[in-house]
Structure formats: structure tokens, C-alpha cells
Design a protein around this motif. Structure first.
Motif, PDB file in Angstrom:
ATOM      1  N   CYS A  13      30.615  13.904 -59.004  1.00  7.36           N
ATOM      2  CA  CYS A  13      30.949  12.696 -59.469  1.00  7.36           C
ATOM      3  C   CYS A  13      32.473  12.321 -58.976  1.00  7.36           C
ATOM      4  CB  CYS A  13      30.957  12.612 -60.848  1.00  7.36           C
ATOM      5  SG  CYS A  13      31.399  10.938 -61.748  1.00  7.36           S
ATOM      6  N   PRO A  14      32.537  11.108 -58.441  1.00  6.97           N
ATOM      7  CA  PRO A  14      33.884  10.688 -58.020  1.00  6.97           C
ATOM      8  C   PRO A  14      34.768  10.281 -59.150  1.00  6.97           C
ATOM      9  CG  PRO A  14      32.336   8.977 -57.609  1.00  6.97           C
ATOM     10  CD  PRO A  14      31.556  10.078 -58.049  1.00  6.97           C
ATOM     11  N   TYR A  15      34.454  10.122 -60.252  1.00  7.23           N
ATOM     12  CA  TYR A  15      35.215   9.595 -61.427  1.00  7.23           C
ATOM     13  C   TYR A  15      35.686  11.008 -62.336  1.00  7.23           C
ATOM     14  CZ  TYR A  15      32.925   5.437 -60.119  1.00  7.23           C
ATOM     15  OH  TYR A  15      32.504   4.232 -59.568  1.00  7.23           O
ATOM     16  N   CYS A  16      34.780  11.928 -62.537  1.00 11.18           N
ATOM     17  CA  CYS A  16      35.169  13.114 -63.367  1.00 11.18           C
ATOM     18  C   CYS A  16      35.149  14.354 -62.735  1.00 11.18           C
ATOM     19  CB  CYS A  16      34.311  13.178 -64.617  1.00 11.18           C
ATOM     20  SG  CYS A  16      32.800  13.545 -64.521  1.00 11.18           S
ATOM     21  N   GLY A  17      34.483  14.434 -61.282  1.00 10.73           N
ATOM     22  CA  GLY A  17      34.634  15.605 -60.521  1.00 10.73           C
ATOM     23  C   GLY A  17      33.444  16.710 -61.055  1.00 10.73           C
ATOM     24  N   SER A  18      32.482  15.907 -62.022  1.00  8.61           N
ATOM     25  CA  SER A  18      31.516  16.994 -62.541  1.00  8.61           C
ATOM     26  C   SER A  18      30.404  17.157 -61.418  1.00  8.61           C
ATOM     27  CB  SER A  18      30.804  16.481 -63.765  1.00  8.61           C
ATOM     28  OG  SER A  18      29.539  17.160 -64.233  1.00  8.61           O
ATOM     29  N   LYS A  19      29.579  18.018 -61.446  1.00  6.08           N
ATOM     30  CA  LYS A  19      28.651  18.406 -60.383  1.00  6.08           C
ATOM     31  C   LYS A  19      27.295  18.082 -61.124  1.00  6.08           C
ATOM     32  CE  LYS A  19      30.960  21.422 -57.227  1.00  6.08           C
ATOM     33  NZ  LYS A  19      30.950  22.644 -56.545  1.00  6.08           N
ATOM     34  N   ASP A  20      27.448  17.944 -62.333  1.00  5.13           N
ATOM     35  CA  ASP A  20      25.882  17.740 -63.201  1.00  5.13           C
ATOM     36  C   ASP A  20      25.400  16.230 -62.873  1.00  5.13           C
ATOM     37  OD1 ASP A  20      24.095  17.765 -65.232  1.00  5.13           O
ATOM     38  OD2 ASP A  20      25.333  17.691 -66.719  1.00  5.13           O
ATOM     39  N   VAL A  21      25.171  16.005 -61.871  1.00  3.06           N
ATOM     40  CA  VAL A  21      24.610  14.598 -61.601  1.00  3.06           C
ATOM     41  C   VAL A  21      23.179  14.780 -60.944  1.00  3.06           C
ATOM     42  CG1 VAL A  21      27.002  14.008 -60.369  1.00  3.06           C
ATOM     43  CG2 VAL A  21      25.262  14.836 -59.085  1.00  3.06           C
ATOM     44  N   LYS A  22      22.431  13.474 -61.024  1.00  2.00           N
ATOM     45  CA  LYS A  22      21.048  13.391 -60.627  1.00  2.00           C
ATOM     46  C   LYS A  22      20.916  12.340 -59.773  1.00  2.00           C
ATOM     47  CE  LYS A  22      19.149  11.149 -64.732  1.00  2.00           C
ATOM     48  NZ  LYS A  22      18.256  11.150 -65.652  1.00  2.00           N
ATOM     49  N   LYS A  23      19.839  12.397 -58.942  1.00  2.00           N
ATOM     50  CA  LYS A  23      19.655  11.153 -58.085  1.00  2.00           C
ATOM     51  C   LYS A  23      19.027  10.220 -58.855  1.00  2.00           C
ATOM     52  CE  LYS A  23      18.394  10.221 -53.451  1.00  2.00           C
ATOM     53  NZ  LYS A  23      19.407   9.504 -52.960  1.00  2.00           N
ATOM     54  N   ILE A  24      19.337   9.016 -58.804  1.00  2.00           N
ATOM     55  CA  ILE A  24      18.580   7.754 -59.259  1.00  2.00           C
ATOM     56  C   ILE A  24      17.311   7.606 -58.683  1.00  2.00           C
ATOM     57  CG2 ILE A  24      18.722   5.475 -60.340  1.00  2.00           C
ATOM     58  CD1 ILE A  24      21.645   5.693 -60.209  1.00  2.00           C
ATOM     59  N   SER A  25      16.188   7.614 -59.157  1.00  2.00           N
ATOM     60  CA  SER A  25      15.167   7.571 -58.537  1.00  2.00           C
ATOM     61  C   SER A  25      14.813   5.917 -58.240  1.00  2.00           C
ATOM     62  CB  SER A  25      13.855   8.184 -59.676  1.00  2.00           C
ATOM     63  OG  SER A  25      13.517   7.455 -60.634  1.00  2.00           O
ATOM     64  N   GLY A  26      13.709   5.873 -57.213  1.00  2.00           N
ATOM     65  CA  GLY A  26      13.448   4.137 -57.040  1.00  2.00           C
ATOM     66  C   GLY A  26      12.598   3.560 -58.307  1.00  2.00           C
ATOM     67  N   LEU A  27      11.928   4.371 -58.930  1.00  2.00           N
ATOM     68  CA  LEU A  27      11.050   3.982 -60.136  1.00  2.00           C
ATOM     69  C   LEU A  27      12.108   3.611 -61.148  1.00  2.00           C
ATOM     70  CD1 LEU A  27       8.251   3.457 -61.340  1.00  2.00           C
ATOM     71  CD2 LEU A  27       8.439   5.757 -62.035  1.00  2.00           C
ATOM     72  N   SER A  28      13.131   4.177 -61.346  1.00  3.23           N
ATOM     73  CA  SER A  28      14.316   3.853 -62.325  1.00  3.23           C
ATOM     74  C   SER A  28      14.996   2.774 -62.022  1.00  3.23           C
ATOM     75  CB  SER A  28      15.328   5.066 -62.455  1.00  3.23           C
ATOM     76  OG  SER A  28      16.221   4.693 -63.571  1.00  3.23           O
ATOM     77  N   LYS A  29      15.187   2.524 -60.827  1.00  6.69           N
ATOM     78  CA  LYS A  29      15.761   1.179 -60.422  1.00  6.69           C
ATOM     79  C   LYS A  29      15.055  -0.083 -60.718  1.00  6.69           C
ATOM     80  CE  LYS A  29      18.638   3.517 -56.563  1.00  6.69           C
ATOM     81  NZ  LYS A  29      18.785   3.523 -55.298  1.00  6.69           N
ATOM     82  N   ALA A  30      13.724   0.016 -60.209  1.00  9.06           N
ATOM     83  CA  ALA A  30      12.681  -0.920 -60.398  1.00  9.06           C
ATOM     84  C   ALA A  30      12.433  -1.430 -61.669  1.00  9.06           C
ATOM     85  CB  ALA A  30      11.341  -0.592 -59.739  1.00  9.06           C
ATOM     86  N   GLY A  31      12.532  -0.187 -62.629  1.00 13.64           N
ATOM     87  CA  GLY A  31      12.377  -0.299 -64.266  1.00 13.64           C
ATOM     88  C   GLY A  31      13.601  -1.183 -64.775  1.00 13.64           C
ATOM     89  N   SER A  32      14.827  -1.111 -64.399  1.00  9.12           N
ATOM     90  CA  SER A  32      16.051  -1.649 -64.573  1.00  9.12           C
ATOM     91  C   SER A  32      15.930  -3.078 -64.312  1.00  9.12           C
ATOM     92  CB  SER A  32      17.089  -0.924 -64.252  1.00  9.12           C
ATOM     93  OG  SER A  32      17.184   0.158 -64.589  1.00  9.12           O
ATOM     94  N   VAL A  33      15.603  -3.373 -63.168  1.00  8.25           N
ATOM     95  CA  VAL A  33      15.445  -4.581 -62.695  1.00  8.25           C
ATOM     96  C   VAL A  33      14.590  -5.613 -63.400  1.00  8.25           C
ATOM     97  CG1 VAL A  33      14.948  -6.009 -60.662  1.00  8.25           C
ATOM     98  CG2 VAL A  33      16.397  -4.289 -60.478  1.00  8.25           C
TER      99      VAL A  33
END
Length: 53
Positions: free
Chosen positions: A9-29
Motif C-alpha cells: 500500500c502506498p499510503y500505509c506500507g502494508s502488504k495486506d492488500v487484495k486485487k479488486i475484481s472486475g465483478l466488484s468494480k461492476a457492482g460498485s458502478v
């Protein structure tokens, strides 16, 4: 080297990150329309500070 996640994470430096799926993006829109456009352009979500980048 292990198969661990190399993205930080460029903000806090954590490595506890996950890829945002295309399905998640479509649901948000579908739910939030133009207000979700910021998330659509992001690829990763930090589970520590909750930032999308």
C-alpha cells in the motif's frame, strides 16, 4: 523467494492488500453510478487502511 504478495500500500506500507475484481468494480458502478468511478480505476484494496490504489 516465496510466492508472497509483492504489492504494498502506498499510503500505509502494508502488504495486506487484495486485487479488486472486475465483478466488484461492476457492482460498485451498478450501485453508485458515477460516484464509483474512482474505484473503477483502482486495482488494489488495502485491508489495513482501507485505501484503494
Amino acid at each position: 523467494m516465496g510466492k508472497g504478495n509483492k504489492v504494498k500500500c502506498p499510503y500505509c506500507g502494508s502488504k495486506d492488500v487484495k486485487k479488486i475484481s472486475g465483478l466488484s468494480k461492476a457492482g460498485s458502478v451498478a450501485m453508485f453510478g458515477v460516484f464509483a468511478m474512482g474505484k473503477v480505476s483502482k486495482q488494489w484494496h488495502c485491508n489495513n487502511c482501507k485505501s484503494n490504489f
